[in-house]
Enzyme design. Structure first.
Site, short mmCIF file in Angstrom:
data_model
loop_
_atom_site.label_atom_id
_atom_site.label_comp_id
_atom_site.label_asym_id
_atom_site.label_seq_id
_atom_site.Cartn_x
_atom_site.Cartn_y
_atom_site.Cartn_z
N TYR A 14 -32.47 -126.71 -23.42
CA TYR A 14 -33.53 -127.67 -22.81
C TYR A 14 -34.53 -127.94 -23.72
O TYR A 14 -34.92 -127.41 -24.63
CB TYR A 14 -34.40 -126.60 -21.83
CG TYR A 14 -33.56 -126.49 -20.53
CD1 TYR A 14 -33.13 -127.45 -19.69
CD2 TYR A 14 -33.27 -125.15 -20.15
CE1 TYR A 14 -32.33 -127.22 -18.50
CE2 TYR A 14 -32.58 -124.95 -18.98
CZ TYR A 14 -32.11 -126.21 -18.00
OH TYR A 14 -31.57 -125.62 -16.80
N LYS A 38 -44.79 -94.04 -15.49
CA LYS A 38 -45.22 -95.04 -14.75
C LYS A 38 -44.28 -96.34 -14.92
O LYS A 38 -43.86 -96.34 -15.89
CB LYS A 38 -46.62 -95.34 -15.02
CG LYS A 38 -46.85 -95.76 -16.56
CD LYS A 38 -48.54 -95.79 -16.78
CE LYS A 38 -48.67 -96.21 -18.41
NZ LYS A 38 -50.12 -96.04 -18.56
C1 LIG Z 1 -50.17 -94.95 -19.84
C2 LIG Z 1 -50.89 -94.00 -19.91
C3 LIG Z 1 -50.69 -92.96 -20.64
C4 LIG Z 1 -49.58 -92.99 -21.63
O1 LIG Z 1 -49.70 -93.79 -22.71
P1 LIG Z 1 -48.84 -94.03 -24.06
O2 LIG Z 1 -49.47 -94.63 -24.91
O3 LIG Z 1 -47.46 -94.59 -23.49
O4 LIG Z 1 -48.41 -92.73 -24.54
C5 LIG Z 1 -51.50 -91.97 -20.97
N1 LIG Z 1 -52.71 -91.98 -20.14
C6 LIG Z 1 -52.95 -92.87 -19.15
C7 LIG Z 1 -54.33 -92.49 -18.36
C8 LIG Z 1 -52.04 -93.95 -19.16
O5 LIG Z 1 -52.56 -95.04 -18.23
#
Ligand SMILES: *Cc1c(COP(=O)(O)O)cnc(C)c1O
Length: 370
Positions: A263, A41
């Protein structure tokens, strides 16, 4: 390794061989019956989902999961043929679109299930049904099971391929909450089974649980560990970092004592100082919270950030680095000459987690794949 001729010398190298070795290292921890769902994702946590999905061969990776439908569609359009799972909630139109593209739905609650059942009136639909075992976010809670069972019974063309849940604190081996979640999940699975809803597969573990060997079941859903970052609160996963973010010194000057830098004049040279300017800033995802509060690697040595991080520029103190020159590489994230800036280090400096460090790197930073 090589940059394009028309970009500034700021980019991220993505080591796809390291990514592939991380997959092997994760698989080596799994029993034979447990298969890997690669979670790509948010554009593969900023590493580039399409390029990394191409490295996910079906012998090693059972499915690729994304949060959004559009992320899954991007993979399909790029020719990725692996089974895809969308973890997020979808509208009815998106559900139709998913089914058209052979994308499995990770249904997150009774409302979405109702939309899926509508679509499943005149076509076959495969889902993974999410159960909330103690995260309080997505998923069906126990009191909603009777309604869910009723909906599933009335939808013969809706096939539940898997039941799954997500852990809230699996990185902390001492927190009993994970075992409590496993018990709640098992009970909900049993209640569904008693009502005739028997899904063939189950999955619970994220990276942290997987690295601890907890609740491996039929699949594990691993994101962070694929990229070599540390998933355990106190642990050494021994995976390889995949992203290396680097830039180069484009200005270098010797400033007299008490010169203002940046800045807000939050930094004044305490003596004569060699101050180098790097063409990278918070618009690239190098957080403004690194102002006067982090280091980069130049010639294998640590150079502190001097002054505020600007939108497009960062200033560093290289006084102690003999021979520092225009064109020298400066590493923001990754290794150089035996030292390394880890995602965990950048996260700690900016009060966040490595996940956000990766996701923060914006599209202005080209990714090169090796
Ligand atoms: C993002 C996600 C994962 C993966 O999590 P990690 O800690 O990056 O391994 C797994 N299951 C769901 C439902 C997620 O949203």
């Amino acid at each position: 390794m090589s940059s394009a001729p028309d970009i500034r010398p700021t980019w991220a190298d993505i080591d796809t061989a390291a990514y592939s070795r991380n997959i092997d290292a994760i698989l080596a921890r799994l029993p034979r019956e447990t298969r890997l769902i690669a979670v790509l994702k948010a554009d593969g946590y900023g590493h580039g989902a399409v390029e990394l999905a191409k490295k996910c061969d079906p012998d090693r990776v059972a499915m690729i999961a994304t949060a959004l439908l559009e992320e899954a569609l991007e993979l399909r359009r790029a020719g990725i043929g692996l089974p895809l799972l969308v973890l997020g909630s979808l509208t009815e139109q998106q559900i139709v679109n998913s089914v058209d593209n052979l994308i499995t739905l990770g249904v997150v609650g009774p409302e979405e299930l109702e939309r899926v059942a509508n679509v499943a009136r005149d076509r076959d639909v495969a889902i993974h049904l999410k159960l909330d075992s103690g995260m309080g976010r997505m998923g069906v809670i126990e009191s909603e099971l009777p309604r869910v069972i009723e909906m599933l019974r009335a939808a013969p063309r809706l096939r539940v391929d898997a039941l799954y849940t997500h852990f809230a604190n699996a990185g902390d081996a001492d927190d009993p909450h994970t075992n409590l979640q496993i018990a709640v999940f098992d009970r909900m699975v049993r209640l569904l089974g008693d009502a005739g809803i028997k899904a063939p597969k189950r999955h619970l573990a994220n990276s942290a649980a997987t690295m601890r060997g907890v609740a491996l079941a039929d699949y594990v859903r691993v994101g962070l560990s694929l990229f070599g970052a540390e998933a355990l609160d106190a642990g050494v996963s021994k995976l390889e970092p995949v992203m290396r973010w680097r830039t180069e010194i484009v200005r270098l000057k010797t400033l007299p004592p008490n010169s203002a830098v940046g800045y807000g004049v939050t930094y004044r040279t305490p003596g004569e100082r060699r101050i180098a300017t790097l063409p990278v800033g918070y618009a690239d995802g190098y957080s403004r919270l690194h102002s006067n509060n982090s280091e980069v690697l130049v010639r294998g040595k640590r150079a502190p950030i001097a002054g505020r991080v600007s939108m497009d520029l960062v200033t560093i103190d290289v006084t102690h680095i003999a021979g520092a020159a225009i064109g020298d590489e400066a590493v923001l994230l990754g290794a150089q000459s035996g030292d390394a800036i880890t995602a965990e280090e950048l996260a700690q400096r900016t009060s966040t987690i490595s996940y956000e460090v990766f996701c923060r790197v914006t599209r202005r930073v080209p990714r090169f794949y090796r």
